[in-house]
Scaffold this active site. Structure first.
Site, PDB file in Angstrom:
ATOM      1  N   SER A  94       0.875  -1.164  -0.089  1.00 32.52           N
ATOM      2  CA  SER A  94      -0.025  -0.063  -0.005  1.00 32.52           C
ATOM      3  C   SER A  94       0.653   1.202   0.073  1.00 32.52           C
ATOM      4  O   SER A  94       0.433   2.438  -0.245  1.00 32.52           O
ATOM      5  CB  SER A  94      -0.804   0.064   1.431  1.00 32.52           C
ATOM      6  OG  SER A  94      -1.727  -1.078   1.145  1.00 32.52           O
ATOM      7  N   HIS A 109      -0.838   6.204   8.502  1.00 33.36           N
ATOM      8  CA  HIS A 109      -0.805   4.617   7.646  1.00 33.36           C
ATOM      9  C   HIS A 109      -0.370   4.996   6.361  1.00 33.36           C
ATOM     10  O   HIS A 109      -0.271   6.241   5.803  1.00 33.36           O
ATOM     11  CB  HIS A 109      -2.014   4.060   7.775  1.00 33.36           C
ATOM     12  CG  HIS A 109      -1.977   2.589   7.724  1.00 33.36           C
ATOM     13  ND1 HIS A 109      -2.308   1.881   6.664  1.00 33.36           N
ATOM     14  CD2 HIS A 109      -1.373   1.692   8.769  1.00 33.36           C
ATOM     15  CE1 HIS A 109      -2.141   0.561   6.873  1.00 33.36           C
ATOM     16  NE2 HIS A 109      -1.518   0.464   7.999  1.00 33.36           N
ATOM     17  N   ASP A 148      -8.862  -3.631   3.614  1.00 30.64           N
ATOM     18  CA  ASP A 148      -7.608  -4.226   3.383  1.00 30.64           C
ATOM     19  C   ASP A 148      -7.458  -5.049   4.900  1.00 30.64           C
ATOM     20  O   ASP A 148      -7.066  -6.282   4.619  1.00 30.64           O
ATOM     21  CB  ASP A 148      -6.345  -3.238   3.248  1.00 30.64           C
ATOM     22  CG  ASP A 148      -5.230  -3.962   3.224  1.00 30.64           C
ATOM     23  OD1 ASP A 148      -4.779  -4.719   2.165  1.00 30.64           O
ATOM     24  OD2 ASP A 148      -4.545  -3.772   4.277  1.00 30.64           O
ATOM     25  N   HIS A 203      -6.711  -9.319   5.192  1.00 32.56           N
ATOM     26  CA  HIS A 203      -5.693  -9.847   5.601  1.00 32.56           C
ATOM     27  C   HIS A 203      -5.811 -10.709   6.726  1.00 32.56           C
ATOM     28  O   HIS A 203      -5.150 -11.869   7.022  1.00 32.56           O
ATOM     29  CB  HIS A 203      -4.624  -8.563   6.296  1.00 32.56           C
ATOM     30  CG  HIS A 203      -3.861  -8.111   5.224  1.00 32.56           C
ATOM     31  ND1 HIS A 203      -2.994  -8.744   4.364  1.00 32.56           N
ATOM     32  CD2 HIS A 203      -3.620  -6.632   4.921  1.00 32.56           C
ATOM     33  CE1 HIS A 203      -2.484  -7.922   3.469  1.00 32.56           C
ATOM     34  NE2 HIS A 203      -2.756  -6.724   3.698  1.00 32.56           N
ATOM     35  N   ASP A 246      -5.648   0.436  -4.233  1.00 33.64           N
ATOM     36  CA  ASP A 246      -4.464   0.369  -4.432  1.00 33.64           C
ATOM     37  C   ASP A 246      -3.801  -0.877  -4.938  1.00 33.64           C
ATOM     38  O   ASP A 246      -3.006  -0.943  -5.623  1.00 33.64           O
ATOM     39  CB  ASP A 246      -3.782   0.947  -3.201  1.00 33.64           C
ATOM     40  CG  ASP A 246      -4.215  -0.015  -1.803  1.00 33.64           C
ATOM     41  OD1 ASP A 246      -5.171  -0.850  -2.022  1.00 33.64           O
ATOM     42  OD2 ASP A 246      -3.868   0.272  -0.787  1.00 33.64           O
ATOM     43  N   HIS A 247      -4.569  -1.967  -4.541  1.00 38.26           N
ATOM     44  CA  HIS A 247      -4.190  -3.432  -4.991  1.00 38.26           C
ATOM     45  C   HIS A 247      -5.550  -4.176  -4.538  1.00 38.26           C
ATOM     46  O   HIS A 247      -6.313  -3.793  -4.001  1.00 38.26           O
ATOM     47  CB  HIS A 247      -3.005  -3.798  -4.089  1.00 38.26           C
ATOM     48  CG  HIS A 247      -3.125  -3.731  -2.712  1.00 38.26           C
ATOM     49  ND1 HIS A 247      -3.932  -4.577  -1.818  1.00 38.26           N
ATOM     50  CD2 HIS A 247      -2.796  -2.764  -1.810  1.00 38.26           C
ATOM     51  CE1 HIS A 247      -3.965  -4.043  -0.573  1.00 38.26           C
ATOM     52  NE2 HIS A 247      -3.139  -3.196  -0.547  1.00 38.26           N
ATOM     53  N   HIS A 268      -2.027  -9.735  -0.548  1.00 43.54           N
ATOM     54  CA  HIS A 268      -2.344  -8.747  -1.518  1.00 43.54           C
ATOM     55  C   HIS A 268      -2.418  -9.738  -2.772  1.00 43.54           C
ATOM     56  O   HIS A 268      -1.796 -10.521  -3.167  1.00 43.54           O
ATOM     57  CB  HIS A 268      -1.402  -7.822  -1.837  1.00 43.54           C
ATOM     58  CG  HIS A 268      -1.522  -6.598  -0.843  1.00 43.54           C
ATOM     59  ND1 HIS A 268      -0.523  -5.671  -0.597  1.00 43.54           N
ATOM     60  CD2 HIS A 268      -2.214  -6.746   0.539  1.00 43.54           C
ATOM     61  CE1 HIS A 268      -0.957  -4.866   0.416  1.00 43.54           C
ATOM     62  NE2 HIS A 268      -1.809  -5.586   1.018  1.00 43.54           N
TER      63      HIS A 268
END
Length: 527
Positions: free
Chosen positions: A114, A175, A340, A344, A381-382, A457
């Site tokens: 990220s 972050h 995200d 995870h 972002d991904h 990711h």
């Protein structure tokens, strides 16, 4: 195999006995689909008249980890939360007229993180994983590679152009995603000097929390989590004074919040740390706002205390109402950051509810702005190694089971699965039987193929949704770092000013003016 066949037959019999189709009756009629397609075609044809206005305002909604499978699953969840089957539901981002794909790789990583991606879509330059606001010549964790490799962000470009700027996130404000907007740091984990190695401090590198207040000291709106990184070590947290893990972490003894308050008290600055304080503000009487609502990241929306913790939508509403008072317009970065985190942790329910909440915020932003002068972009972002399948029927609960047992181990499985992560479980030497656990529970960890403490990711392209002035420049497949260049061009800021007239307008005619010009030309020819 017998068990699988029996289950399939039972499902079919159950559906037949109920006498209800799994989809609306009108969908049996070809006219329904033909009319829908024709309406869509008519709307598409209107896009030939491109919006070439200057973008007074810029908004970037960033769903951290919101890959295409997450978008689709969130769409279904949104529909099912309102009593629909879900598949036909529209997310707010689905309504955007222009969609493209962004390639997310970092300069040194096929599957990105990220930080490197944030540098791309905020600073316009691809970078190494783990680094923010620096180019690819900077090496992660090597302080001496920082100087000379700094790159600036579109938030800085907007501020330099006289616009108000803001950051709203559900993670800590220092972050990876928000930090690329203001910081230049070779390690995304240097949240405060308490997380930095001694040699980096001795070499003069600054922690990210400090850079938040020093690099661009007049950011108009900052909201999210991260209180602990702003206070001296061992300072008890205002909300959790008995929890040592939430105490301040700073070694330098600085109270960054108090410093900010002292600096802005004559500029109508307000600091808030809970929902009541935030919603009691009159946006017309606030020029600078700092809101830190948790010691670290904000709570998941499913676990949020609705009395004390603001939602992403509530934060966005206050932010826009403050920022839009600037006659020069604004730039706002909004991150749905805990999508995200849910992935995870293998907690698909948490992740998808976070995405639905971000979609609400997108809808609210639409009501508070105009498509004629506001360029809004929604992207990720991904992605993640998250998906759903299993030949589920129409309207199958998104957190439900696939309709058949595995034809290998003859056990049921949920439609949602991860390629890797903490959901990998073996019971008595075999895959866990999900029928023995509550797979609808908020924190259920969906089964994964490979055991990992934290799911990873994904490396595939992500969608970019755009509407407003020059949104059509986001088309096809592009590098991720193209995004801020489009936004800057649309707003006539940064290095993209050559096409703008001296009065601040574009060199070419605006759509309405172009139509008038065409009519005048026709009149002259006819006379």
């Amino acid at each position: 195999m017998k068990a699988s066949a029996l289950l399939t037959v039972a499902l079919c019999l159950s559906a037949g006995a109920s006498g209800k189709p799994r989809f609306p009756e009108k969908e049996k009629d070809p006219a329904f689909w033909n009319k829908w397609a024709q309406r869509t075609l008519t709307n598409a044809l209107t896009l030939q008249t491109l919006n070439q206005n200057i973008a007074k305002n810029l908004i970037l909604f960033l769903g951290d980890g919101m890959g295409v499978p997450t978008v689709t699953a969130s769409r279904i969840l949104k529909g099912q939360l309102s009593g629909q089957s879900g598949e036909e539901t529209q997310l707010e981002m689905d309504k955007f007229p222009f969609v493209s794909l962004a390639k997310t790789y970092n300069t040194n990583a096929q599957v990105p993180d990220s930080a490197g991606t944030a540098t791309a879509y905020l600073c316009g330059v691809k970078a190494n994983e783990g680094t923010v606001g620096v180019n690819a010549a900077a090496v992660r964790s090597q302080c001496n590679t920082t100087r000379g490799n700094e790159v600036t962000s579109i938030l800085r470009w907007a501020k330099d152009a006289g616009k108000s700027v803001g950051i709203v996130t559900t993670t800590r404000v220092n972050h990876a995603t928000p930090s690329a907007a203001y910081a230049h740091c070779v390690d995304r984990d240097w949240y405060s000097d308490g997380e930095m190695p001694a040699d980096a401090l001795q070499s003069g590198c600054k922690d990210i929390a400090r850079q938040l207040f020093e690099n661009i000291p007049d950011i108009d709106v900052i909201m999210g989590g991260g209180r602990k990184y702003m206070y001296p070590r061992n300072t008890p947290d205002v909300e959790y004074p008995e929890a040592a893990k939430h105490n301040g972490t700073r070694k330098d003894g600085r109270n960054l919040v108090q410093e900010w308050m002292d600096r802005t008290k004559e500029k109508r600055g307000q600091y808030v740390w809970n929902k009541k304080q935030l919603l009691s503000l009159n946006p017309n009487n606030v020029d600078f706002l700092l809101g830190l609502f948790e010691p670290v990241d904000l709570n998941y929306d499913l676990e949020r205390n609705t009395e004390t913790d603001p939602s992403l939508t509530e934060m966005v509403e206050v932010a826009i109402k403050i920022l839009r008072r600037n006659p020069n317009g604004f730039y706002l970065l909004v991150e749905g950051g805990r999508i995200d985190h849910g992935h995870h942790e293998g907690k698909a329910k948490q992740a998808l509810y976070e995405a639905v909440e971000m979609d609400r915020a997108i809808g609210l932003a639409d009501l508070l702005t105009s498509v004629h002068n506001t360029l809004t972009i929604v992207t990720a972002d991904h992605s993640h190694v998250f998906n759903f399948g299993g030949y589920t029927g129409r309207g199958n609960p998104i957190f439900g089971l696939a309709p058949m047992l595995s034809d290998v181990d003859h056990k049921p499985y949920t439609s949602i699965l991860y390629g890797n992560g903490p959901g990998y479980k073996v019971v008595n030497g075999a895959r866990e039987n999900v029928s023995t656990v509550n797979y609808q529970e908020n924190n259920y960890q969906a089964q994964a193929a490979v055991p990992l403490t934290s799911e990873t990711h994904g490396g595939e392209d992500v969608a970019v949704f755009a509407k407003g002035p020059l949104a059509h420049l986001l088309h096809g497949v592009h590098e991720q770092n193209y995004i801020p260049h489009v936004m800057a061009y649309a707003a006539c800021i940064g290095q993209n000013r050559d096409h703008c007239a001296t009065g601040g307008g574009p060199a070419g005619p605006r759509p309405v003016l172009a139509s008038v010009a065409a009519l005048l030309t026709a009149a002259r020819l006819l006379c």
